[in-house]
Design a protein around this motif. Structure first.
Motif, PDB file in Angstrom:
ATOM      1  N   GLY A  80       0.775  -1.236   0.000  1.00 31.35           N
ATOM      2  CA  GLY A  80       0.000   0.000   0.000  1.00 31.35           C
ATOM      3  C   GLY A  80       0.805   1.284   0.000  1.00 31.35           C
ATOM      4  O   GLY A  80       0.297   2.341  -0.292  1.00 31.35           O
ATOM      5  N   GLY A  81       2.084   1.205   0.313  1.00 28.42           N
ATOM      6  CA  GLY A  81       2.881   2.435   0.403  1.00 28.42           C
ATOM      7  C   GLY A  81       3.782   2.608  -0.797  1.00 28.42           C
ATOM      8  O   GLY A  81       4.200   1.637  -1.420  1.00 28.42           O
ATOM      9  N   PRO A  82       4.101   3.860  -1.154  1.00 32.59           N
ATOM     10  CA  PRO A  82       4.981   4.089  -2.287  1.00 32.59           C
ATOM     11  C   PRO A  82       6.449   3.869  -1.907  1.00 32.59           C
ATOM     12  O   PRO A  82       6.850   4.147  -0.779  1.00 32.59           O
ATOM     13  N   PHE A  83       7.238   3.340  -2.842  1.00 31.04           N
ATOM     14  CA  PHE A  83       8.673   3.188  -2.588  1.00 31.04           C
ATOM     15  C   PHE A  83       9.441   3.525  -3.845  1.00 31.04           C
ATOM     16  O   PHE A  83       8.871   3.614  -4.945  1.00 31.04           O
ATOM     17  N   VAL A  84      10.751   3.769  -3.683  1.00 29.50           N
ATOM     18  CA  VAL A  84      11.614   3.895  -4.838  1.00 29.50           C
ATOM     19  C   VAL A  84      12.674   2.804  -4.738  1.00 29.50           C
ATOM     20  O   VAL A  84      13.140   2.491  -3.643  1.00 29.50           O
ATOM     21  N   ALA A  85      13.020   2.184  -5.879  1.00 25.29           N
ATOM     22  CA  ALA A  85      14.080   1.168  -5.884  1.00 25.29           C
ATOM     23  C   ALA A  85      15.354   1.850  -6.396  1.00 25.29           C
ATOM     24  O   ALA A  85      15.345   2.426  -7.484  1.00 25.29           O
ATOM     25  N   SER A  86      16.424   1.769  -5.622  1.00 26.94           N
ATOM     26  CA  SER A  86      17.670   2.404  -6.045  1.00 26.94           C
ATOM     27  C   SER A  86      18.091   1.872  -7.417  1.00 26.94           C
ATOM     28  O   SER A  86      18.035   0.670  -7.665  1.00 26.94           O
ATOM     29  N   PRO A  87      18.521   2.743  -8.309  1.00 32.00           N
ATOM     30  CA  PRO A  87      18.904   2.260  -9.634  1.00 32.00           C
ATOM     31  C   PRO A  87      20.213   1.482  -9.619  1.00 32.00           C
ATOM     32  O   PRO A  87      20.508   0.782 -10.574  1.00 32.00           O
ATOM     33  N   LEU A  88      20.985   1.592  -8.539  1.00 31.52           N
ATOM     34  CA  LEU A  88      22.272   0.878  -8.560  1.00 31.52           C
ATOM     35  C   LEU A  88      22.120  -0.560  -8.083  1.00 31.52           C
ATOM     36  O   LEU A  88      22.273  -1.481  -8.858  1.00 31.52           O
ATOM     37  N   LEU A  89      21.816  -0.763  -6.799  1.00 32.75           N
ATOM     38  CA  LEU A  89      21.749  -2.144  -6.332  1.00 32.75           C
ATOM     39  C   LEU A  89      20.330  -2.577  -5.977  1.00 32.75           C
ATOM     40  O   LEU A  89      20.128  -3.632  -5.401  1.00 32.75           O
ATOM     41  N   LYS A  90      19.326  -1.741  -6.326  1.00 34.87           N
ATOM     42  CA  LYS A  90      17.913  -2.119  -6.296  1.00 34.87           C
ATOM     43  C   LYS A  90      17.275  -2.223  -4.913  1.00 34.87           C
ATOM     44  O   LYS A  90      16.146  -2.701  -4.804  1.00 34.87           O
ATOM     45  N   GLN A  91      17.932  -1.784  -3.839  1.00 39.49           N
ATOM     46  CA  GLN A  91      17.233  -1.783  -2.551  1.00 39.49           C
ATOM     47  C   GLN A  91      16.072  -0.790  -2.623  1.00 39.49           C
ATOM     48  O   GLN A  91      16.176   0.241  -3.261  1.00 39.49           O
ATOM     49  N   ARG A  92      14.985  -1.124  -1.920  1.00 44.92           N
ATOM     50  CA  ARG A  92      13.804  -0.254  -1.977  1.00 44.92           C
ATOM     51  C   ARG A  92      13.683   0.604  -0.713  1.00 44.92           C
ATOM     52  O   ARG A  92      13.984   0.146   0.388  1.00 44.92           O
ATOM     53  N   PHE A  93      13.243   1.849  -0.880  1.00 42.41           N
ATOM     54  CA  PHE A  93      13.084   2.771   0.246  1.00 42.41           C
ATOM     55  C   PHE A  93      11.650   3.293   0.276  1.00 42.41           C
ATOM     56  O   PHE A  93      11.129   3.740  -0.747  1.00 42.41           O
ATOM     57  N   ASP A  94      11.025   3.244   1.466  1.00 43.79           N
ATOM     58  CA  ASP A  94       9.683   3.774   1.642  1.00 43.79           C
ATOM     59  C   ASP A  94       9.739   5.293   1.486  1.00 43.79           C
ATOM     60  O   ASP A  94      10.514   5.960   2.166  1.00 43.79           O
ATOM     61  N   LEU A  95       8.915   5.838   0.602  1.00 37.99           N
ATOM     62  CA  LEU A  95       8.995   7.276   0.333  1.00 37.99           C
ATOM     63  C   LEU A  95       8.425   8.112   1.474  1.00 37.99           C
ATOM     64  O   LEU A  95       8.703   9.293   1.585  1.00 37.99           O
ATOM     65  N   ARG A  96       7.595   7.513   2.343  1.00 32.00           N
ATOM     66  CA  ARG A  96       7.010   8.317   3.416  1.00 32.00           C
ATOM     67  C   ARG A  96       7.929   8.410   4.618  1.00 32.00           C
ATOM     68  O   ARG A  96       7.988   9.409   5.301  1.00 32.00           O
ATOM     69  N   THR A  97       8.698   7.333   4.853  1.00 29.76           N
ATOM     70  CA  THR A  97       9.519   7.312   6.071  1.00 29.76           C
ATOM     71  C   THR A  97      11.013   7.297   5.774  1.00 29.76           C
ATOM     72  O   THR A  97      11.814   7.555   6.658  1.00 29.76           O
ATOM     73  N   GLY A  98      11.406   6.949   4.551  1.00 37.87           N
ATOM     74  CA  GLY A  98      12.821   6.815   4.236  1.00 37.87           C
ATOM     75  C   GLY A  98      13.401   5.469   4.661  1.00 37.87           C
ATOM     76  O   GLY A  98      14.579   5.182   4.437  1.00 37.87           O
ATOM     77  N   ARG A  99      12.558   4.600   5.277  1.00 36.33           N
ATOM     78  CA  ARG A  99      13.062   3.299   5.730  1.00 36.33           C
ATOM     79  C   ARG A  99      13.416   2.402   4.546  1.00 36.33           C
ATOM     80  O   ARG A  99      12.685   2.368   3.558  1.00 36.33           O
ATOM     81  N   CYS A 100      14.539   1.688   4.652  1.00 30.32           N
ATOM     82  CA  CYS A 100      14.879   0.734   3.609  1.00 30.32           C
ATOM     83  C   CYS A 100      14.053  -0.529   3.838  1.00 30.32           C
ATOM     84  O   CYS A 100      14.054  -1.083   4.934  1.00 30.32           O
ATOM     85  N   LEU A 101      13.338  -0.986   2.808  1.00 27.76           N
ATOM     86  CA  LEU A 101      12.470  -2.150   2.972  1.00 27.76           C
ATOM     87  C   LEU A 101      13.237  -3.461   2.904  1.00 27.76           C
ATOM     88  O   LEU A 101      12.702  -4.518   3.205  1.00 27.76           O
ATOM     89  N   ASP A 102      14.501  -3.403   2.511  1.00 27.76           N
ATOM     90  CA  ASP A 102      15.278  -4.638   2.374  1.00 27.76           C
ATOM     91  C   ASP A 102      16.336  -4.792   3.457  1.00 27.76           C
ATOM     92  O   ASP A 102      17.069  -5.762   3.478  1.00 27.76           O
ATOM     93  N   ASP A 103      16.458  -3.788   4.330  1.00 29.03           N
ATOM     94  CA  ASP A 103      17.468  -3.862   5.388  1.00 29.03           C
ATOM     95  C   ASP A 103      17.012  -2.959   6.529  1.00 29.03           C
ATOM     96  O   ASP A 103      17.063  -1.735   6.439  1.00 29.03           O
ATOM     97  N   ASP A 104      16.542  -3.613   7.606  1.00 27.82           N
ATOM     98  CA  ASP A 104      15.969  -2.852   8.717  1.00 27.82           C
ATOM     99  C   ASP A 104      16.937  -1.846   9.315  1.00 27.82           C
ATOM    100  O   ASP A 104      16.538  -0.846   9.906  1.00 27.82           O
ATOM    101  N   ALA A 105      18.234  -2.096   9.167  1.00 25.13           N
ATOM    102  CA  ALA A 105      19.205  -1.243   9.842  1.00 25.13           C
ATOM    103  C   ALA A 105      19.461   0.059   9.067  1.00 25.13           C
ATOM    104  O   ALA A 105      20.163   0.929   9.557  1.00 25.13           O
ATOM    105  N   VAL A 106      18.900   0.186   7.875  1.00 26.72           N
ATOM    106  CA  VAL A 106      19.250   1.335   7.034  1.00 26.72           C
ATOM    107  C   VAL A 106      18.028   2.212   6.780  1.00 26.72           C
ATOM    108  O   VAL A 106      16.923   1.716   6.566  1.00 26.72           O
ATOM    109  N   SER A 107      18.226   3.521   6.846  1.00 27.20           N
ATOM    110  CA  SER A 107      17.156   4.416   6.409  1.00 27.20           C
ATOM    111  C   SER A 107      17.777   5.714   5.923  1.00 27.20           C
ATOM    112  O   SER A 107      18.936   5.998   6.192  1.00 27.20           O
ATOM    113  N   VAL A 108      17.002   6.489   5.169  1.00 22.66           N
ATOM    114  CA  VAL A 108      17.466   7.800   4.714  1.00 22.66           C
ATOM    115  C   VAL A 108      16.472   8.850   5.226  1.00 22.66           C
ATOM    116  O   VAL A 108      15.354   8.511   5.618  1.00 22.66           O
TER     117      VAL A 108
END
Ligand code: SRM
Ligand SMILES: Cc1cc2nc3c(=O)[nH]c(=O)nc-3n(C[C@H](O)[C@H](O)[C@H](O)COP(=O)(O)OP(=O)(O)OC[C@H]3O[C@@H](n4cnc5c(N)ncnc54)[C@H](O)[C@@H]3O)c2cc1C
Ligand code: SF4
Ligand code: FES
Lengths: 116, 865
Positions: A80-108
């Protein structure tokens, strides 16, 4: 296609610290894609408009590679939430929170955005 | 910092943070010990534990960070104190203290030695000279890589598993490589004479020189003391600039020895079935330990078993380690070698079943016990069956053993699926995971994908050799439990790519949103789609564009939002966010004038220039805002997009052919250019590559291409389904002696049939192996028109050819389309300051350190924000 004149006037603004910072006209954004913006302190933001017309902004820096490229990733929806997939290594980031959806320890950083 | 412990918290000191040491820490953490005890780790290396088994993958691009075995904040989360670069020097067992090189001293309640092995270097003269290396740590590899830059020839002493890996690495570094092995065959510990012979042939065919039955007598050095050769025991001399010793390993038992622990006659710290040494407060695990069965295990799986056993014993669970099997599969060199169980047939009354084909370098032997049970085996040249055979060891195979070694196609191929395995069969020997555990992950822990099962059970996360069987097992289990295995493209679409192609084609849909809202999964409709289906659907629309009435320009309207970033900017993104530029050079033929233009453009924009593996030129390091200016000059000089960014035709390579070459029988350059121009811009499920050779000598390597053409005296032979890359495959001959027109028509059909039926990111090679009926079926369809669709396939291609336009000239002539090529939407004139370069060999390379710094610090030299 005609664009209503007041629509072209609509500005996208980002909250940087306590200030609202005007970026560009909403009409410059393509639905489903992002653009990069330079902020007053020299950092970069990635600004997206999704299919519904909602605008989101997160840090442009891909924390996995250090490159300023998140604005150039593909948008999508997950749970239900929007995300962007990094064009380099394809990790996805939730656009509302900046949380990385593929690695709990990372966020922007996620920025507050308003359109007006 | 002095050691501060209250008498109530016990202290566990671990010496050695290698693979087994880390596994031991994980086993403690899983048992909740980390909260109850103080855990101190002394690590000799300058970095925390990493995957030594995959060490060689450093040379194929895995970074030391990616090799790390320590997940994120594992140490902090469990309060484990890790001291890097600080080995233990002495143990005082009476005072129960360990002292490190830096002078730190720790009092322990329990001490665990996990010091691993050291590489054995035979005592030959000059063994420590400059240019001599061992192969054990990341630091060893960094040193070899550096030294190899100035070396031309390398020699590996030792032809065992590790020696062959090291030799493969040296070859990969561009050295002429020799292997010197004392035993009469390669991999003497794992394979028998027959297997060794097959292995030798394959390795020699790869261009390595093997000297078996020879010892190294002396390393010779030049005046400066650097290696310049090797004297061998057969009297011959080998010129070499670099030597890697890989003559076996010895347990690092010195610490234990000095502390008076019992040591085996041939080394190794003696432990019991609980991995306790002769001092009950001290454990030894991994390669430094001499297990209770009298063996020192040089493999990681038994080490992990010991780690689990020691952790269990410390928490008073019953567990023991009594021995393990020594199965191995070689991961490198492109040769499949595997041995498992009783590979040498040591058991009494056992019999061998052997299949041997020296022509293709295949050798397979199974050792069968007197009751018909499988005891072990050796596979060389084709080890596909390893994943299935290893778990069957100890049981009677469900089909006759002869069928297990026969290659598919000869006799009855053995249809051995994982369903024939018993539940206690060990599928993943690295982590000792049984079939039952994997089934449990699916049925009890509701894992539905291989990545989930990997996370849940750890299976498949070691050497990776079991992943194929793992995948089959997970699917079989899902199907059995009534879950329909989801063959959908992604979370948004339940259809496969082929089904979506048919939907787009028959309904003539040109809008992604419409496709998603009408044909997507219920939950995905109305949403933004995802990064998997957007480019896949965009590619289908582009392949069919003229036929279904979509605009052919891939960046028009909604299409723009669907493309991967490379297609979006019509260039390939590099690691620092800059782009590379590849103009098309059809057939690899180029005029001096055009070469000069490329040179001028590269010089004016400071681009790194390299000849690619596809017979053309890549220009790296353009900022996004420079792309249009650069392309304006290239288009002006007559260049067009080379589609290096798209899943589309890449290059059609050519050899010089009949025009110049004394052997050539057809004009291969002309044919290559014609084919490249015909299929340029054709969007497909994966990239497409081709080549044309002027005669059977095959200088253009056409048989490694998706479609390859080789000239004959009577015309052309067409080969399909070839592949280089990670899993090379020789192409299959589709048709012979074709005229020019017949050739083109057949390729048209073949390509369109592939585009219609392949999965997303499936090259022709995997597609050909997957589709039912394989090559024969494809031949029936495209040569004999068995489905009656050839006319349609041809007309689809005709539409493509007629409507091709160069994407770059369309872009630079349209101000609206050019608007996206800026670094910043709010500052179109400002270039991105983080895209910076540093010099390298007279050109440039990305300034990577700049990327690791936060932009503020990089720009202003200040950490304040
Ligand atoms: C530039 C080049 C290397 C070079 O400096 O020579 C290259 C560079 C890349 N290759 Fe390649 N490959 C290049 C020739 C090859 C070849 C040789 C050939 O084409 O004759 C192969 C083996 C032949 C084959 O494909 O069958 C090759 C097999 C791969 C593979 C593995 C494909 C496979 O099926 O296993 C990948 C990964 C993939 O596509 O998923 C890959 C992917 C890549 C990517 C796209 C990786 C990436 O995503 O960033 C590289 C991007 C280039 C760029 O940014 O411009 N590249 N790559 C070569 C460009 C040729 C050209 O002119 O277009
Ligand atoms: C290139 C290569 C390929 C391999 N391939 C395979 C394979 O395919 N399959 C397989 O099963 N095995 C393979 N192995 C073997 C596997 O890596 C080892 O079995 C495994 O690493 C053993 O783990 P360990 O923790 O016992 O030893 P190690 O991983 O060697 O760790 C021991 C650590 O202890 C440190 N140490 C030593 N003394 C001290 C001290 N006094 N104080 C502090 N620290 C100390 C060492 O520096 C080292 O970091 C391979 C090994 C290599 C080198
Ligand atoms: S393939 Fe044949 S024609 Fe082409 S260059 Fe080689 S030898 Fe000459
Ligand atoms: S057998 Fe090595 S990862 Fe499973």
């Amino acid at each position: 296609m005609t664009i209503a004149p007041e629509k072209t006037q609509t500005q996208v603004q980002l909250r940087v610290g306590h200030e609202w910072f005007a970026l560009c006209a909403l009409s410059l954004l393509t639905p489903g894609r992002g653009v990069a913006a330079l902020l007053p302190d020299g950092t970069q933001a990635a600004v997206f408009v999704d299919r519904e017309g909602a605008v989101h902004a997160i840090d442009n820096r891909d924390p996995f590679t250090g490159a300023q490229v998140l604005s150039r990733g593909l948008l999508g929806s997950a749970a239900g939430g929007p995300f962007v997939a990094s064009p380099l290594l394809k990790q996805r980031f939730d656009l509302r929170t900046g949380r990385c959806l593929d690695d709990d320890a990372v966020s922007v950083t996620a920025y507050e955005v308003r359109v007006g | 910092m002095p050691a501060m412990t209250t008498p109530t918290t016990p202290t566990i000191v671990v010496v050695g943070h290698g693979m087994v040491g880390q596994r031991f820490l994980e086993a403690l953490a899983e048992r909740g010990v980390a909260g109850r005890a103080r855990i101190v780790v002394l690590c000799e290396e300058p970095r925390a534990a990493y995957d030594r088994v995959q060490l060689t993958s450093y040379f194929s691009g895995r970074t030391p960070d990616e090799l790390s075995l320590v997940e994120g904040d594992f140490m902090e989360r469990h309060g484990i104190e890790l001291h890097l670069d600080d080995p233990a020097e002495t143990i005082d067992r009476d005072a129960r203290t360990v002292t490190s090189r830096a002078g730190r001293s720790f009092t322990y309640d329990t001490l665990v030695l996990a010091t691993g092995s050291y590489p054995f270097v035979p005592p030959v003269p000059n063994k420590d000279a400059e240019g001599c290396f061992v192969y054990r740590t990341i630091e060893d590899l960094l040193a070899i890589e550096e030294y190899a830059k100035t070396a031309r020839t390398g020699a590996v002493v030792g032809g065992g598993l590790l020696g062959l890996e090291a030799a493969g690495a040296l070859k990969g570094l561009g050295l002429t490589t020799h292997i010197v092995e004392f035993a009469p065959r390669l991999m003497p510990a794992q394979v028998d004479d027959g297997g060794g012979a097959a292995l030798l042939r394959t390795i020699e065919r790869m261009g390595l020189t093997v000297h078996t039955g020879t010892g190294t007598q002396e390393i010779t050095v030049d005046e400066a003391g650097a290696v310049n050769g090797m004297a061998l025991s057969d009297g011959s001399v080998l010129d070499t600039d670099l030597v890697v010793f890989s003559a076996g390993v010895r347990p690092r038992d010195q610490l234990g020895r000095a502390a008076g622990l019992a040591i085996g006659e041939r080394g190794g710290i003696m432990v019991d079935e609980q991995c306790r040494t002769s001092d009950p407060a001290v454990f030894a695990i991994g390669e430094c330990a001499l297990a209770s069965d009298g063996r020192v295990y040089g493999l990681v799986a038994p080490g992990y078993e010991m780690a689990e056993t020691a952790a269990a014993t410390i928490t008073e669970e019953a567990r023991s380690f009594t021995g393990a099997d020594m199965s191995t599969k070689l991961k490198l060199l492109g040769v499949d070698v595997a041995s498992f169980g009783d590979a040498h047939g040591a058991a009494e009354g056992c019999l061998d079943v052997v299949y041997s084909d020296s022509r293709s370098g295949v050798y397979k032997k199974l050792v069968i016990g007197s009751e018909g049970e499988l005891l072990g085996g050796v596979l060389v040249g084709d080890a596909d069956a390893y994943g299935m055979l290893r778990p069957l060891t100890g049981s009677v195979p469900p089909v006759a053993p002869e069928q297990l070694v026969m290659p598919a196609g000869i006799g009855a191929p053995a249809a051995l699926g994982p369903s024939s395995l018993p539940d206690d069969a060990v599928i993943c020997s690295c982590h000792n995971v049984t079939k039952g555990t994997i089934r449990g992950a699916v049925t009890e822990h509701s894992c539905t994908t291989v990545p989930e099962v990997k996370k849940c059970t750890k299976a498949g996360t070691g050497c990776g050799s079991c992943v194929k069987v793992l995948g089959q097992l997970v699917n079989a289990e899902l199907e059995a439990s009534g879950v329909e295995v989801d063959k959908g493209l992604c979370g948004c679409f339940g259809q496969s790519r082929q089904e979506l192609y048919e939907i787009v084609h028959t309904l003539r849909l040109t809008s992604y949103q419409e496709i998603l809202d009408r044909h997507g999964r219920e939950t995905a409709r109305g949403g933004n789609g995802c990064e998997i289906c957007k480019p896949a659907v965009a590619s289908i629309i582009a392949s069919l564009a003229p036929t279904i009435g979509a605009g052919g320009y891939v960046l028009d309207g909604e299409q723009a939002a669907l493309q991967d970033t490379n297609d979006h900017f019509l260039a390939n993104m590099q690691k620092n966010g800059s782009y590379s530029i590849v103009p098309r050079i059809p057939g690899g033929e180029i005029t001096p004038e055009k070469l000069i233009v490329i040179g001028e453009v590269a010089r004016d924009y400071g681009l790194y220039t390299k000849i690619t593996g596809g017979q053309r030129i890549d220009l790296f390091g353009a900022r996004v805002d420079q792309l249009p200016q650069i392309w304006a000059r290239l288009v002006d000089a007559g260049f067009e997009s080379g589609h290096a960014y798209g899943k589309a035709l890449r290059t059609v390579k050519s050899c010089v052919g009949q025009t110049w070459c004394r052997y050539g029988v057809q004009d291969s350059v002309k044919m290559a250019i014609d084919l490249e121009l015909r299929y340029r811009g054709l969007r497909s499920p994966h990239k497409l590559k081709s080549a044309v050779s002027g005669c059977q000598r095959e200088c253009a390597e056409a048989q490694s291409k998706d479609f390859g053409v080789i000239a004959t005296a009577n015309g052309w032979n067409l080969y399909v389904g070839g592949n280089g890359g990670a899993t090379p495959r020789h192409a299959d001959l589709l048709a012979q002696d074709l005229s020019d027109a017949e050739l083109v028509r057949l390729i048209d059909r073949f390509l369109m049939f592939y585009i219609r039926t392949a999965d997303r990111l499936e090259r022709t090679s995997t597609w050909l192996e997957r589709i039912e009926g394989g090559l024969d079926h494809v031949r029936d369809v495209v040569v004999h028109d068995a489905l009656g669709i050839c006319a349609e396939l041809e007309s689809l291609m005709a539409d493509h050819v007629a409507n091709y336009r160069d994407e770059w000239s369309e872009t630079i002539n349209d101000p609206e389309r050019l608007r996206r090529f800026v670094s910043f939407v709010n500052a179109p004139d400002v270039p991105d300051p983080t895209v910076k370069f540093v010099p390298e060999r007279d050109q440039v390379k990305p300034d990577l350190p700049l990327l690791s710094i936060r932009p503020l610090e990089a720009l202003e030299g200040s950490a304040a924000r």
